[in-house]
Motif scaffolding. Structure first.
Motif, mmCIF file in Angstrom:
data_model
loop_
_atom_site.group_PDB
_atom_site.id
_atom_site.type_symbol
_atom_site.label_atom_id
_atom_site.label_comp_id
_atom_site.label_asym_id
_atom_site.label_seq_id
_atom_site.Cartn_x
_atom_site.Cartn_y
_atom_site.Cartn_z
ATOM 1 N N UNK A 148 0.297 7.970 10.873
ATOM 2 C CA UNK A 148 1.178 6.803 10.708
ATOM 3 C C UNK A 148 0.928 6.103 9.368
ATOM 4 N N UNK A 149 -0.328 6.081 8.961
ATOM 5 C CA UNK A 149 -0.675 5.327 7.755
ATOM 6 C C UNK A 149 -0.038 5.912 6.494
ATOM 7 N N UNK A 150 0.406 7.147 6.572
ATOM 8 C CA UNK A 150 1.072 7.749 5.409
ATOM 9 C C UNK A 150 2.583 7.543 5.449
ATOM 10 N N UNK A 151 3.117 7.128 6.597
ATOM 11 C CA UNK A 151 4.564 6.881 6.694
ATOM 12 C C UNK A 151 4.854 5.442 6.289
ATOM 13 N N UNK A 152 3.957 4.549 6.704
ATOM 14 C CA UNK A 152 4.141 3.136 6.389
ATOM 15 C C UNK A 152 3.523 2.853 5.021
ATOM 16 N N UNK A 153 4.270 2.230 4.110
ATOM 17 C CA UNK A 153 3.687 1.969 2.784
ATOM 18 C C UNK A 153 2.465 1.068 2.902
ATOM 19 N N UNK A 154 1.421 1.440 2.211
ATOM 20 C CA UNK A 154 0.182 0.665 2.283
ATOM 21 C C UNK A 154 -0.842 1.272 1.365
ATOM 22 N N UNK A 155 -2.100 1.117 1.738
ATOM 23 C CA UNK A 155 -3.208 1.569 0.893
ATOM 24 C C UNK A 155 -3.080 3.051 0.494
ATOM 25 N N UNK A 156 -2.729 3.870 1.482
ATOM 26 C CA UNK A 156 -2.641 5.303 1.203
ATOM 27 C C UNK A 156 -1.565 5.656 0.184
ATOM 28 N N UNK A 157 -0.485 4.870 0.182
ATOM 29 C CA UNK A 157 0.626 5.187 -0.716
ATOM 30 C C UNK A 157 0.208 5.037 -2.169
ATOM 31 N N UNK A 158 -0.676 4.090 -2.417
ATOM 32 C CA UNK A 158 -0.980 3.785 -3.811
ATOM 33 C C UNK A 158 -2.466 3.967 -4.158
ATOM 34 N N UNK A 159 -3.191 4.765 -3.342
ATOM 35 C CA UNK A 159 -4.628 4.880 -3.619
ATOM 36 C C UNK A 159 -4.929 5.789 -4.813
ATOM 37 N N UNK A 160 -3.936 6.515 -5.280
ATOM 38 C CA UNK A 160 -4.104 7.291 -6.514
ATOM 39 C C UNK A 160 -2.712 7.657 -7.042
ATOM 40 N N UNK A 161 -2.636 8.113 -8.291
ATOM 41 C CA UNK A 161 -1.368 8.525 -8.911
ATOM 42 C C UNK A 161 -0.253 7.559 -8.505
ATOM 43 N N UNK A 162 -0.433 6.289 -8.822
ATOM 44 C CA UNK A 162 0.398 5.220 -8.251
ATOM 45 C C UNK A 162 1.899 5.417 -8.524
ATOM 46 N N UNK A 163 2.257 5.670 -9.771
ATOM 47 C CA UNK A 163 3.690 5.783 -10.099
ATOM 48 C C UNK A 163 4.293 6.968 -9.351
ATOM 49 N N UNK A 164 3.628 8.098 -9.442
ATOM 50 C CA UNK A 164 4.121 9.297 -8.767
ATOM 51 C C UNK A 164 4.278 9.027 -7.263
ATOM 52 N N UNK A 165 3.291 8.361 -6.686
ATOM 53 C CA UNK A 165 3.291 8.142 -5.244
ATOM 54 C C UNK A 165 4.436 7.227 -4.823
ATOM 55 N N UNK A 166 4.648 6.153 -5.596
ATOM 56 C CA UNK A 166 5.731 5.216 -5.240
ATOM 57 C C UNK A 166 7.083 5.921 -5.392
ATOM 58 N N UNK A 167 7.243 6.643 -6.484
ATOM 59 C CA UNK A 167 8.513 7.346 -6.716
ATOM 60 C C UNK A 167 8.764 8.340 -5.579
ATOM 61 N N UNK A 168 7.723 9.070 -5.220
ATOM 62 C CA UNK A 168 7.866 10.068 -4.167
ATOM 63 C C UNK A 168 8.218 9.404 -2.832
ATOM 64 N N UNK A 169 7.597 8.255 -2.584
ATOM 65 C CA UNK A 169 7.851 7.528 -1.331
ATOM 66 C C UNK A 169 9.313 7.070 -1.257
ATOM 67 N N UNK A 170 9.764 6.478 -2.364
ATOM 68 C CA UNK A 170 11.145 5.967 -2.430
ATOM 69 C C UNK A 170 12.130 7.134 -2.276
ATOM 70 N N UNK A 171 11.822 8.239 -2.945
ATOM 71 C CA UNK A 171 12.676 9.429 -2.882
ATOM 72 C C UNK A 171 12.858 9.869 -1.428
ATOM 73 N N UNK A 172 11.761 9.899 -0.689
ATOM 74 C CA UNK A 172 11.840 10.347 0.703
ATOM 75 C C UNK A 172 12.636 9.380 1.578
ATOM 76 N N UNK A 173 12.533 8.091 1.276
ATOM 77 C CA UNK A 173 13.304 7.115 2.067
ATOM 78 C C UNK A 173 14.799 7.373 1.883
#
Lengths: 455, 234
Positions: free
Chosen positions: B57-82
């Motif tokens: 669940x912690x990887x589906x909900x934006x939080x610590x895991x989303x931005x714990x590394x490679x922040x830009x890539x991770x946010x972009x990837x998260x938004x893309x999936x939404x």
């Protein structure tokens, strides 16, 4: 005839011919006798190779070589699995003429799979939850059955499972007895108390397993542990037939993992001990705590680490630590095999804070802490020292240096060796110690000398 | 052209959706059965299911895991999936097509919200493609499929975005055909490619945890098979 191959580590009787066929035969046999097929199937179906793990892999960060990215390592074996053991791979090869496993792939694996320390930090950063460690371990397992395994690990395991001494450092029982007698004398001289290291005592509460190398190179750790157990009046014993917590099977072989665990269980039963107590060792803790139930017919045996027990005894007031003894600045390194499962993080810190005034955390710590650079059995492979110093341990050395600490504590035999070598190699103005080394200095023995007195 | 569009919007769409649903369902059920089988043969059957569920669940909900590394890539990837999930499923036009084919629908996204999400998905998709193309590490790891999947998704979203627009730079019918052919294609390939992670994701962490629970005699069985005896000489 092939010219003799060079391996990045010493191996006994290297297989020079027919390696591809042998690899595939062994891979096939492992798939038949274990459960790896389903995870290989699943991972090869979903892995997206986003390389997010690369940002946090200390090997890749040091080499900047894409071959060191965890998902690349994993993909080597997944590709072989897909090509040789799935219908899709077979059909694809039929129609597109894929080449299949090559000698080059084997060379890449035998180097890559032992370059990685298997610390599992990448797993924490994988959005899909791919556990690269299990694939790494499977790759090593297949190679080891071909005879491609670092000689040091093989020789130690052979002695532990099939040798006369039943331990990985080939320490005879007599030498072990002499060593603990010497430690008893040391404790009496320093602390003024007669403390016993019980060997082969029946019906004790705890049977104590620690890497046998601790008896040779970590006397302070063992003296600290003995003092804690003596002071709290804990009933414990060391196994005379088997006292070694080392289990290299954790890093490369199901067969060895099982055999070592079974030998520990039989020693526990022989002495009718109730619980298992693990010394300061990350991999021994994980190998026993996580895998003992697998090899014990489902019967639960309580497994406790010495840090858990010591903290419990401090909290119960059964041992007292003098807050004025350790005056240096202290930092703490988390062994990967303890903390990656998000456990064993608070216990040592609570102990440290109970008697150390100047404690500073390393930049990365707890579950996400950097590996010492010698994990996964690699620290026991002496010939890889230059690699461990210049590549695997590079980020750790920088982090330790940045802490400005005088002493770095680590409760793990492997980490102690690697960090000790890192300190020496980088000429860092500090020393390393086990947690119980410092406890030994600070523990107040009820019937003993007061700290700083000579009488 | 109009007949082709009709064909891809109804009979072929029903086929594509059926392949997708049945394929994904098969994968999901097969994986659960496999996990159950592995648990049955494992020597240690004790699992911390709640912990595994929370980690998933912690990887589906934006939080610590989303931005714990490679922040830009991770946010972009998260938004893309939404965008990738919300737009195809909740776009008004898609629901109408679905209703035409299967007879039922569900509430749709507002037009403006859908437009914004589409643009965000396109932009984030382009950035992710850029990461694959221009980052040395990702380029080395990427296969042709990785690029094709992203390009296919981008084609669908870009063609879809311009469909109802009066200022579309493309011929409307060609645009429509490209959109629905590619849309059908992605539905069909979902269960057979790495895109299947869309359905297998909830099971992955559990499967990984279970994989460490070995059958107690696996090592001995292997020795017997390879060397003819349970305890081989090391």
């Amino acid at each position: 005839m092939d010219k003799k191959r060079k391996y990045p580590y010493f191996i006994e009787n290297p297989l020079e011919h027919d390696r591809v066929r042998r690899f595939l035969d062994i891979f096939s046999a492992i798939l038949e006798t274990s459960n790896y097929r389903y995870i290989l199937d699943l991972y090869s179906r979903v892995t997206m190779k986003c390389s997010r793990c690369a940002s946090e892999c200390q090997i890749y960060q040091a080499t900047n070589d894409p071959k060191d990215i965890p998902c690349h390592r994993t993909s080597i074996l997944l590709k072989i699995y897909k090509r040789h053991f799935t219908l899709g791979g077979w059909l694809k090869a039929k129609f597109t003429g894929g080449s299949g496993l090559t000698e080059k792939d084997i060379d890449e694996m035998l180097e890559s799979y032992w370059n990685c320390t298997g610390c599992g930090r990448c797993v924490l950063y994988c959005p899909l939850g791919i556990d690269h460690r299990i694939i790494l371990r499977l790759g090593r397992y297949i190679l080891s059955e071909m005879g491609i395994v670092p000689k040091n690990l093989l020789v130690s395991t052979r002695e532990q499972l099939q040798g006369e001494t039943h331990n990985s450092s080939k320490v005879p029982l007599k030498a072990l007895q002499n060593t603990v007698e010497f430690l008893e004398e040391e404790i009496e001289e320093i602390k003024g108390v007669k403390v016993k290291y019980p060997i082969d005592v029946y019906d004790a509460e705890y049977i104590f397993f620690t890497p046998v190398s601790d008896y040779l190179v970590e006397p302070d750790t063992l003296m600290g542990i003995a003092c804690v157990l003596h002071e709290a009046n804990i009933s414990w014993t060391i196994g005379g037939t088997n006292c070694d917590g080392v289990n290299y099977g954790l890093f490369y072989s199901d067969s060895i993992l099982g055999d070592v665990n079974r030998s520990l269980i039989s020693e526990l039963r022989r002495l009718r001990a109730k619980k298992i107590l693990i010394g300061e060792c990350g991999h021994a803790y994980r190998a026993i705590k996580d895998f003992l139930p697998t090899y014990n017919d489902g019967e639960k045996i309580e497994v406790v680490s010495i840090m858990e027990l010591t903290l419990q005894l401090i909290e119960e007031g059964k041992i007292q630590l003098d807050k004025n003894v350790i005056k240096e600045k202290i930092t703490y390194h988390d062994p990967c095999n303890i903390v990656r499962q998000n456990r064993g993080i608070e216990e040592p810190r609570k102990i440290i804070r109970s008697f150390i005034n100047d404690f500073v955390e390393l930049k990365s710590h707890g579950q996400y802490g950097l590996c010492c650079g010698g994990g996964g059995g690699t620290v026991a492979v002496d010939e890889t020292n230059p690699y461990r110093m210049n590549v695997a341990g590079k980020m750790k050395a920088e982090e330790i240096k940045a802490s400005g600490a005088d002493i770095i504590i680590t409760p793990c035999a492997n980490c102690k060796k690697q960090i000790g070598e890192l300190i020496q190699f980088n000429k860092l103005p500090m020393r390393h110690a086990g947690l119980h080394d410092l406890i030994f200095e600070a523990i107040i023995m009820k019937d003993g000398k007061k700290h700083g007195t000579d009488d | 052209m109009a007949q082709m569009i009709d064909f891809f919007m109804k009979p072929f769409f029903i086929f594509s959706v059926s392949v997708m649903i049945l394929g994904l369902l098969r994968l999901f059920i097969k994986t659960i059965i496999e996990i159950r089988r592995v648990i049955k043969t494992a020597g240690d059957k004790d699992f911390k299911y709640t912990k595994i569920f929370m980690a998933t669940l912690s990887w589906i909900i934006p939080g610590k895991n989303t931005v714990n590394t490679a922040v830009v890539y991770s946010i972009v990837s998260f938004v893309f999936h939404i965008g990738l999930i919300l737009v195809p499923v909740f776009l008004m036009e898609h629901i109408i097509i679905w209703k035409g084919a299967f007879g039922f629908g569900w509430p749709a996204l507002g037009k403006q919200a859908a437009d914004v999400l589409t643009v965000i998905t396109i932009l984030s998709g382009i950035i992710l493609l850029g990461y694959r193309l221009f980052s040395k590490q990702r380029r080395k790891l990427s296969s042709v499929h990785d690029y094709l999947f992203l390009i296919l998704i981008l084609v669908i979203f870009i063609s879809g975005y311009f469909l109802p627009k009066t200022y579309s730079p493309f011929n409307v019918q060609v645009n429509m055909l490209i959109h629905i052919v590619c849309g059908n294609l992605i539905l069909i390939i979902l269960p057979f490619t790495r895109l299947a992670h869309c359905i297998l994701y909830p099971l992955l962490r559990l499967a990984s945890a279970v994989a460490w629970h070995f059958p107690p005699n696996a090592g001995k069985e292997l020795n017997k098979l390879l060397y003819g005896e349970e305890n081989k000489k090391i």
